[in-house]
Design an enzyme around this catalytic site. Structure first.
Site, PDB file in Angstrom:
ATOM      1  N   GLY A 115      -6.203  -5.252  -2.859  1.00 46.90           N
ATOM      2  CA  GLY A 115      -7.338  -4.622  -2.200  1.00 46.90           C
ATOM      3  C   GLY A 115      -8.654  -4.927  -2.889  1.00 46.90           C
ATOM      4  O   GLY A 115      -8.716  -5.118  -4.102  1.00 46.90           O
TER       5      GLY A 115
ATOM      6  N   ASP B 273       1.862  -4.871 -10.990  1.00 50.23           N
ATOM      7  CA  ASP B 273       1.954  -3.436 -11.275  1.00 50.23           C
ATOM      8  C   ASP B 273       3.146  -3.144 -12.186  1.00 50.23           C
ATOM      9  O   ASP B 273       4.200  -3.781 -12.062  1.00 50.23           O
ATOM     10  CB  ASP B 273       2.108  -2.648  -9.970  1.00 50.23           C
TER      11      ASP B 273
ATOM     12  N   ASN C 224       1.242  -8.534  -6.261  1.00 48.67           N
ATOM     13  CA  ASN C 224       0.369  -8.506  -5.089  1.00 48.67           C
ATOM     14  C   ASN C 224      -0.452  -9.789  -5.061  1.00 48.67           C
ATOM     15  O   ASN C 224      -1.150 -10.102  -6.028  1.00 48.67           O
ATOM     16  CB  ASN C 224      -0.575  -7.303  -5.155  1.00 48.67           C
TER      17      ASN C 224
ATOM     18  N   SER D  12       0.810  -1.221   0.000  1.00 50.72           N
ATOM     19  CA  SER D  12       0.000   0.000   0.000  1.00 50.72           C
ATOM     20  C   SER D  12       0.842   1.270   0.000  1.00 50.72           C
ATOM     21  O   SER D  12       0.413   2.311   0.487  1.00 50.72           O
ATOM     22  CB  SER D  12      -0.962   0.016   1.206  1.00 50.72           C
TER      23      SER D  12
ATOM     24  N   GLU E 220       5.906  -4.685  -9.031  1.00 52.70           N
ATOM     25  CA  GLU E 220       5.724  -5.633  -7.941  1.00 52.70           C
ATOM     26  C   GLU E 220       4.510  -6.516  -8.192  1.00 52.70           C
ATOM     27  O   GLU E 220       3.661  -6.215  -9.026  1.00 52.70           O
ATOM     28  CB  GLU E 220       5.580  -4.915  -6.600  1.00 52.70           C
TER      29      GLU E 220
ATOM     30  N   ARG F   9      -2.345  -9.445  -8.614  1.00 52.64           N
ATOM     31  CA  ARG F   9      -2.219  -8.241  -9.435  1.00 52.64           C
ATOM     32  C   ARG F   9      -0.745  -7.937  -9.640  1.00 52.64           C
ATOM     33  O   ARG F   9       0.060  -8.082  -8.714  1.00 52.64           O
ATOM     34  CB  ARG F   9      -2.892  -7.051  -8.744  1.00 52.64           C
TER      35      ARG F   9
END
Length: 316
Positions: free
Chosen positions: A286, A267, A282, A160, A280, A265
């Site tokens: 979220g 990025d 995930n 985050s 990165e 996910r």
């Protein structure tokens, strides 16, 4: 995109008693509470026998005593995304959603995931590592020179954008590294890629439509992600079909390289010449009202409830 590959065909009764695990003790607790509650509400609304479970308030062995059949992990950050919880659930013999122990640990560590990608020839920005045990602030000038005078500072194992900073000189770098050391003993110093930011959500081996993000802030930080009303998201992202296909393939390859599974996910940054760079991975993205996976799923034709059920179906 073929929705048949994304929508689960498992009858809700077959999921049994489900614990939606959210909250926890990480720095991302507040986001986790919002993600978890949204998913819990969606599953209950779909008829699943789902219950909230906060490991900050309950012992994991309660999962056994209360006869839960599977766990949907909605814990962000340490203790939920780093493999520790996954290992504990395996010991308890309770199926859980998403990535396993190895992949969770790898993806949580920005440095080691970059090293894996680099070893496979996947594109990632130049970087260096700052170690709390021997970091010398007098080296900052040379680091800035080597990394191109714009550097992202990232605690190795926080999510985050917590503890992150974008710096443009040696003095800022030294201060940002010391701040990042408050969150982690190892800090990633990454060349800043000037260009556009994209993200690709993954579900059951398929890449969902990419999303591009725009913020007036210095970078896509915690406030831009969760608090600001000025952040803009574009889905479709504006990429050509060829670029979309290239990005989807790169996302799937990158996720597979770090043993990602089920959903997640990846990025990216795209530089001014059009080249994509991995940022990165995930493994528990979220799922709040401002989150990116639900937005991509909606563009692909999935409702939030269908997405939540599809994530739950990854528990095995």
């Amino acid at each position: 995109m073929n929705l048949d590959n994304l929508i689960t065909k498992i009858p809700v009764v077959d999921f049994g008693k489900v614990a939606v695990m959210f909250g926890g003790r990480s720095a991302e607790r507040e986001v986790s509470l919002r993600s978890g509650q949204a998913v819990l509400d969606a599953l209950v609304g779909a008829g699943v026998n789902a219950h909230g479970f906060d490991p900050a308030e309950h012992n994991l062995h309660d999962l056994v005593e209360q006869k839960f059949d599977r766990v949907l992990i909605m814990l962000h950050g340490r203790g939920g995304e780093d493999g520790a919880l996954q290992g504990a659930l395996q010991q308890l013999k309770i199926p859980y959603t998403g990535t396993g122990v190895l992949g969770s640990a790898l993806c949580m560590d920005k440095i080691r995931s970059k090293q894996v990608w680099q070893s496979l020839g996947l594109p990632t920005a130049n970087y260096e590592i700052a170690d709390k045990r021997d970091f010398d602030a007098t080296s900052c000038e040379a680091i800035m020179d080597r990394l191109g005078n714009l550097v992202m500072v990232k605690p190795a194992q926080e999510g985050s954008s917590i503890g992150m900073a974008k710096v443009s000189n040696a003095q800022q770098l030294a201060a940002a590294v010391q701040h990042a050391f408050e969150y982690d003993d190892k800090v990633l110093l990454e060349q800043f890629i000037q260009g556009s930011e994209y993200t690709v959500s993954l579900l059951n081996g398929s890449a969902l439509p990419s999303i591009s993000m725009s913020t007036p802030r210095d970078f896509y930080d915690y406030e831009a992600k969760y608090q600001s009303n000025s952040t803009e998201y574009f889905c479709p992202s504006g990429l050509s079909q060829k670029q979309e296909t290239t990005l989807a393939r790169l996302a799937l390859d990158a996720f597979d390289a770090v043993a990602g599974a089920g959903w997640g996910r990846i990025d990216f940054m795209q530089d001014m010449l059009g080249k994509f760079y991995l940022l990165e991975a995930n493994t528990v993205p979220g799922m709040t009202e401002k989150s990116l996976v639900p937005l991509a799923a909606k563009q692909a034709g999935l409702s939030f409830a269908q997405l939540s059920l599809a994530v739950l179906a990854t528990a095995g």
